[in-house]
Write an enzyme that holds these catalytic residues in place. Structure first.
Site, PDB file in Angstrom:
ATOM      1  N   LYS A   1       8.031  -0.949   6.469  1.00 37.63           N
ATOM      2  CA  LYS A   1       7.977   0.315   5.728  1.00 37.63           C
ATOM      3  C   LYS A   1       9.163   0.421   4.787  1.00 37.63           C
ATOM      4  O   LYS A   1      10.291   0.097   5.176  1.00 37.63           O
ATOM      5  CB  LYS A   1       7.906   1.512   6.678  1.00 37.63           C
ATOM      6  CG  LYS A   1       8.923   1.501   7.784  1.00 37.63           C
ATOM      7  CD  LYS A   1       8.679   2.640   8.771  1.00 37.63           C
ATOM      8  CE  LYS A   1       9.585   2.488   9.975  1.00 37.63           C
ATOM      9  NZ  LYS A   1       9.344   3.426  11.040  1.00 37.63           N
TER      10      LYS A   1
ATOM     11  N   PHE B   1      -6.974   1.635   5.864  1.00 43.04           N
ATOM     12  CA  PHE B   1      -6.261   0.430   5.446  1.00 43.04           C
ATOM     13  C   PHE B   1      -6.499  -0.799   6.318  1.00 43.04           C
ATOM     14  O   PHE B   1      -5.961  -1.854   6.065  1.00 43.04           O
ATOM     15  CB  PHE B   1      -4.758   0.691   5.265  1.00 43.04           C
ATOM     16  CG  PHE B   1      -4.098   1.460   6.374  1.00 43.04           C
ATOM     17  CD1 PHE B   1      -3.890   0.885   7.603  1.00 43.04           C
ATOM     18  CD2 PHE B   1      -3.667   2.769   6.147  1.00 43.04           C
ATOM     19  CE1 PHE B   1      -3.253   1.584   8.606  1.00 43.04           C
ATOM     20  CE2 PHE B   1      -3.030   3.484   7.154  1.00 43.04           C
ATOM     21  CZ  PHE B   1      -2.826   2.888   8.392  1.00 43.04           C
TER      22      PHE B   1
ATOM     23  N   ARG C   1      -1.947   9.295  11.733  1.00 42.69           N
ATOM     24  CA  ARG C   1      -2.672   8.041  11.948  1.00 42.69           C
ATOM     25  C   ARG C   1      -3.981   8.339  12.649  1.00 42.69           C
ATOM     26  O   ARG C   1      -4.045   9.211  13.512  1.00 42.69           O
ATOM     27  CB  ARG C   1      -1.788   7.153  12.824  1.00 42.69           C
ATOM     28  CG  ARG C   1      -2.251   5.732  12.998  1.00 42.69           C
ATOM     29  CD  ARG C   1      -1.844   4.908  11.819  1.00 42.69           C
ATOM     30  NE  ARG C   1      -2.190   3.507  11.967  1.00 42.69           N
ATOM     31  CZ  ARG C   1      -1.349   2.578  12.416  1.00 42.69           C
ATOM     32  NH1 ARG C   1      -0.130   2.914  12.770  1.00 42.69           N
ATOM     33  NH2 ARG C   1      -1.729   1.314  12.505  1.00 42.69           N
TER      34      ARG C   1
ATOM     35  N   LYS D   1       2.504   4.477   1.515  1.00 44.21           N
ATOM     36  CA  LYS D   1       2.725   4.964   2.880  1.00 44.21           C
ATOM     37  C   LYS D   1       2.432   6.454   2.862  1.00 44.21           C
ATOM     38  O   LYS D   1       3.196   7.243   2.297  1.00 44.21           O
ATOM     39  CB  LYS D   1       4.162   4.691   3.332  1.00 44.21           C
ATOM     40  CG  LYS D   1       4.396   5.104   4.775  1.00 44.21           C
ATOM     41  CD  LYS D   1       5.794   4.716   5.239  1.00 44.21           C
ATOM     42  CE  LYS D   1       5.984   4.856   6.734  1.00 44.21           C
ATOM     43  NZ  LYS D   1       5.629   6.139   7.298  1.00 44.21           N
TER      44      LYS D   1
ATOM     45  N   GLU E   1      -4.826   6.521   7.804  1.00 37.47           N
ATOM     46  CA  GLU E   1      -3.947   7.697   7.872  1.00 37.47           C
ATOM     47  C   GLU E   1      -4.656   8.832   7.135  1.00 37.47           C
ATOM     48  O   GLU E   1      -5.124   8.646   6.000  1.00 37.47           O
ATOM     49  CB  GLU E   1      -2.612   7.356   7.181  1.00 37.47           C
ATOM     50  CG  GLU E   1      -1.596   8.457   7.172  1.00 37.47           C
ATOM     51  CD  GLU E   1      -0.533   8.339   8.277  1.00 37.47           C
ATOM     52  OE1 GLU E   1      -0.662   7.491   9.182  1.00 37.47           O
ATOM     53  OE2 GLU E   1       0.421   9.129   8.224  1.00 37.47           O
TER      54      GLU E   1
ATOM     55  N   ARG F   1       5.538  -3.396  17.155  1.00 41.51           N
ATOM     56  CA  ARG F   1       6.332  -3.041  15.990  1.00 41.51           C
ATOM     57  C   ARG F   1       6.956  -4.339  15.485  1.00 41.51           C
ATOM     58  O   ARG F   1       8.120  -4.605  15.708  1.00 41.51           O
ATOM     59  CB  ARG F   1       7.413  -2.038  16.427  1.00 41.51           C
ATOM     60  CG  ARG F   1       8.061  -1.277  15.309  1.00 41.51           C
ATOM     61  CD  ARG F   1       9.104  -0.333  15.868  1.00 41.51           C
ATOM     62  NE  ARG F   1       8.550   0.874  16.462  1.00 41.51           N
ATOM     63  CZ  ARG F   1       8.000   1.870  15.766  1.00 41.51           C
ATOM     64  NH1 ARG F   1       7.929   1.804  14.474  1.00 41.51           N
ATOM     65  NH2 ARG F   1       7.509   2.926  16.385  1.00 41.51           N
TER      66      ARG F   1
ATOM     67  N   GLU G   1       0.866  -1.191   0.000  1.00 43.22           N
ATOM     68  CA  GLU G   1       0.000   0.000   0.000  1.00 43.22           C
ATOM     69  C   GLU G   1       0.894   1.230   0.000  1.00 43.22           C
ATOM     70  O   GLU G   1       2.058   1.139   0.401  1.00 43.22           O
ATOM     71  CB  GLU G   1      -0.850   0.038   1.284  1.00 43.22           C
ATOM     72  CG  GLU G   1      -1.781  -1.139   1.433  1.00 43.22           C
ATOM     73  CD  GLU G   1      -2.308  -1.278   2.862  1.00 43.22           C
ATOM     74  OE1 GLU G   1      -1.981  -0.428   3.715  1.00 43.22           O
ATOM     75  OE2 GLU G   1      -3.030  -2.252   3.120  1.00 43.22           O
TER      76      GLU G   1
ATOM     77  N   ARG H   1      -2.966   8.842  16.907  1.00 43.11           N
ATOM     78  CA  ARG H   1      -2.003   7.761  17.133  1.00 43.11           C
ATOM     79  C   ARG H   1      -1.724   7.531  18.615  1.00 43.11           C
ATOM     80  O   ARG H   1      -1.477   6.425  19.061  1.00 43.11           O
ATOM     81  CB  ARG H   1      -0.721   8.139  16.399  1.00 43.11           C
ATOM     82  CG  ARG H   1       0.364   7.153  16.552  1.00 43.11           C
ATOM     83  CD  ARG H   1       1.601   7.685  15.890  1.00 43.11           C
ATOM     84  NE  ARG H   1       2.697   6.876  16.295  1.00 43.11           N
ATOM     85  CZ  ARG H   1       3.544   6.281  15.464  1.00 43.11           C
ATOM     86  NH1 ARG H   1       3.420   6.438  14.191  1.00 43.11           N
ATOM     87  NH2 ARG H   1       4.508   5.545  15.927  1.00 43.11           N
TER      88      ARG H   1
HETATM   89  P1  AMP Z   1       6.756   5.369  10.895  1.00 41.50           P
HETATM   90  O1  AMP Z   1       5.963   6.457  11.578  1.00 41.50           O
HETATM   91  O2  AMP Z   1       7.816   5.870   9.995  1.00 41.50           O
HETATM   92  O3  AMP Z   1       7.191   4.291  11.864  1.00 41.50           O
HETATM   93  O4  AMP Z   1       5.762   4.606   9.897  1.00 41.50           O
HETATM   94  C1  AMP Z   1       4.594   3.960  10.310  1.00 41.50           C
HETATM   95  C2  AMP Z   1       3.423   4.903  10.136  1.00 41.50           C
HETATM   96  O5  AMP Z   1       3.112   5.080   8.747  1.00 41.50           O
HETATM   97  C3  AMP Z   1       2.125   4.381  10.679  1.00 41.50           C
HETATM   98  O6  AMP Z   1       2.046   4.564  12.062  1.00 41.50           O
HETATM   99  C4  AMP Z   1       1.098   5.209   9.939  1.00 41.50           C
HETATM  100  O7  AMP Z   1       0.870   6.413  10.641  1.00 41.50           O
HETATM  101  C5  AMP Z   1       1.782   5.544   8.641  1.00 41.50           C
HETATM  102  N1  AMP Z   1       1.148   4.944   7.453  1.00 41.50           N
HETATM  103  C6  AMP Z   1       0.972   5.587   6.279  1.00 41.50           C
HETATM  104  N2  AMP Z   1       0.404   4.795   5.364  1.00 41.50           N
HETATM  105  C7  AMP Z   1       0.194   3.592   5.952  1.00 41.50           C
HETATM  106  C8  AMP Z   1      -0.357   2.351   5.503  1.00 41.50           C
HETATM  107  N3  AMP Z   1      -0.799   2.164   4.271  1.00 41.50           N
HETATM  108  N4  AMP Z   1      -0.414   1.327   6.407  1.00 41.50           N
HETATM  109  C9  AMP Z   1       0.048   1.498   7.670  1.00 41.50           C
HETATM  110  N5  AMP Z   1       0.578   2.643   8.136  1.00 41.50           N
HETATM  111  C10 AMP Z   1       0.667   3.690   7.297  1.00 41.50           C
END
Ligand code: AMP
Length: 550
Positions: free
Chosen positions: A411, A334, A251, A246, A295, A405, A244, A266
């Site tokens: 990611k 999502f 969130r 990102k 998101e 996590r 998907e 979040r």
């Molecule tokens: P990070 O904040 O860099 O750890 O990345 C994870 C975050 O990406 C999640 O907590 C979401 O807020 C965001 N996110 C964006 N798009 C998506 C997606 N398709 N699925 C899950 N998380 C997503």
């Protein structure tokens, strides 16, 4: 249980550092507690008052507490603050001040654990004009009856900063040990209920009660989180994977039952009032009772806007209608965790996605399921071209694991040299910046402990410094010359040119050219970078330097 017994238990826990010993002490206390006492004990021992799903706040800032301590101990507030600065610990300062006072007074009403809890609930419920005064009176009443040792832990609990080193995982193990249940079962129940107090009560009833847990609408669960990884590894390990976009926004977790809906951030704060447009969009997308994960991004001229503009909307308290017109918010859904009374977190992701597509008609995040590396890479390129952050890879057979996590969400984004770090201290600015904090001490985490890593003094606009000052000024817990220490609440994203090994800070590393990138007040302190993460990055950096030299 008397609050004194609880305090003695805290004192024993504070004196040891071995996790197994802590688990042992806590597990011995639990079986003797009543159904009323058990959840309170469990939350208090972790330094929490309310269920984790609750966005309720006690509303006692350090200032109010110092006022109350001063009046109970019969000393001016300045003396309280001075003592706290000297000891570096609110609890110890209160204990010492109450010790002087109790030599003069003979009468104490015994404090009861559950009674303390109900008093705190009463304090949290005070609202309106006179609330500060009512809160002050209530805190004074509690402290007035507290023995010095009780005062030590009461003060720390009121600031939600118990500092006896008991984390959630120790309490989980203690519950499992006390009631003879599997700790994985305790963890699973916690994921669905998001309240360790409630989980302890179920554990007491036995494994059947503990397995039969359901998510309750309007009790938000923690968000599932992602790790870094690579497309190739994911395909090698799982074959078919789901990709998907990102989205670089904020969130959300959307809860809807009938005509009633709430939106949570979040950090599980209730942000419904700030985002009526998003609520309306999601309400119109389904007729079912649901909990959705997604998101929200801000769009202008068809392109996603910087994440900061979304965050600003989440924080907004006034002029919401005006803000709505300025930028368009678009939710991207999502995942689905609950549908018409059924808890879905244990269902594989592919099954959840099918349900989601069946009941949500708009705002679904597009998804590609494939085992072809080239096809997934194409999605990655398209994501970047459309202004998104990268892609998320998800394992179709995986459950939804709140708060974890794990390796089921990966990611993929261009390598950026930034770290999310906790702001633990600052130094006052100079010249025209003398009225705000100018440089900040930031920390990473090592198994829940904060470890200083760097100072950050560049990258801020004047506006950002003022904004950060407003957010931090009431969280100062100690002062020394130009330096202040904060209760660790705020997260900065910090950019750097290179990681260096250095003895200057406790982490053993230092950042070369650290600079402020952005505020991450959507992130919790528990989300900050770990020392292992930094070691891994350092290893990667050293490897690529070697490749370069060769
Ligand atoms: P990070 O904040 O860099 O750890 O990345 C994870 C975050 O990406 C999640 O907590 C979401 O807020 C965001 N996110 C964006 N798009 C998506 C997606 N398709 N699925 C899950 N998380 C997503």
């Amino acid at each position: 249980m008397l609050f004194m017994e609880f305090s003695r238990c805290c004192e024993r826990l504070e004196a040891i550092s071995g996790r197994l010993d802590m688990i042992d002490i806590i597990s011995k206390e639990l079986p003797g507690l009543t159904d009323d006492e058990l959840p309170v004990f469990v939350r208090f021992v972790m330094g929490r008052i309310f269920s984790d799903w609750s966005s309720r706040k006690l509303g006692i800032g350090p200032n109010l507490l110092y006022d109350a301590v001063g009046s109970v101990a019969g000393v001016p507030k300045e003396q309280v603050v001075e003592k706290i600065n000297r000891t570096g610990d609110v609890g110890q300062a209160v204990e010492e001040l109450l010790a002087v006072k109790s030599q003069m007074t003979f009468f104490h009403e015994d404090l009861d654990l559950v009674h303390v809890y109900s008093s705190l609930i009463g304090i949290a419920e005070q609202e309106g004009k006179k609330s500060q005064r009512e809160k002050l009176l209530a805190v004074r009443r509690l402290l007035g009856n507290a023995h010095p040792l009780e005062g030590r832990y009461l003060a720390r609990i009121m600031l939600e900063e118990l500092r006896i080193g008991v984390g959630e995982s120790s309490v989980r193990e203690a519950i499992a040990k006390a009631f003879g249940v599997d700790s994985a079962l305790v963890e699973h129940a916690m994921q669905a209920l998001n309240d360790m107090g409630e989980v302890a009560k179920l554990a007491k009833r036995g494994p059947d009660a503990l397995s039969d847990v359901h998510i309750t609408p309007f009790h938000p669960v923690r968000m599932m989180l992602a790790q870094q990884g690579s497309i190739a590894d994911m395909i090698k390990e799982h074959g078919e994977i789901a990709a998907e976009y990102k989205y670089d926004g904020s969130r959300f977790q959307f809860h809807k039952k009938g005509n009633w809906a709430r939106l949570y951030s979040r950090r599980l704060e209730d942000v419904t009032a700030a985002l009526p447009d998003v609520i309306q969009q999601l309400m119109s997308a389904t007729e079912h009772d649901v909990i959705l994960d997604g998101e929200v991004i801000a769009i202008k001229d068809g392109k996603p806007m910087p994440f900061q503009s979304v965050l600003r909307r989440f924080r907004r308290r006034h002029d919401i209608a005006e803000a709505q017109e300025a930028i368009e918010m678009v939710p991207n859904v999502f995942d689905i965790l609950y549908l018409d009374g059924e808890t879905l977190i244990d269902l594989p992701f592919a099954g959840r996605r099918k349900k989601l597509e069946g009941v949500v008609t708009m705002y679904l995040a597009p998804q590609l399921v494939s085992s072809e590396q080239a096809a997934i890479e194409k999605i990655y390129d398209a994501a970047l071209a459309a202004g998104h952050e990268g892609i998320m890879i998800k394992v179709p057979s995986s459950p939804y694991t709140p708060g974890q996590r794990g390796k089921n969400w990966i990611k993929i984004k261009p390598e950026v040299d930034t770290l999310d770090l906790a702001v633990i201290g600052a130094e006052w600015g100079e010249g025209k910046r003398a009225h705000v904090f100018g440089s900040f001490l930031v920390a990473c985490q090592d198994q829940g402990k904060l470890v200083p890593l760097s100072r950050v003094a560049t990258g801020f606009s004047e506006e950002q410094l003022a904004e950060v000052y407003e957010m931090l000024k009431d969280t100062v817990i100690a002062k020394s010359g130009k330096e202040v220490t904060f209760e660790p609440l705020l997260v900065f994203e910090v950019g750097y040119a290179e990681l260096q090994v250095s003895p200057t800070y406790e982490a053993g590393f230092a950042l070369r050219f650290p600079r402020f990138i952005r505020l991450r007040d959507d992130k919790d302190i528990t989300d900050i970078e770990t020392i292992e993460g930094i070691r891994t990055r350092y290893g990667r950096q050293a490897n690529s330097a070697q490749t370069y030299q060769n």
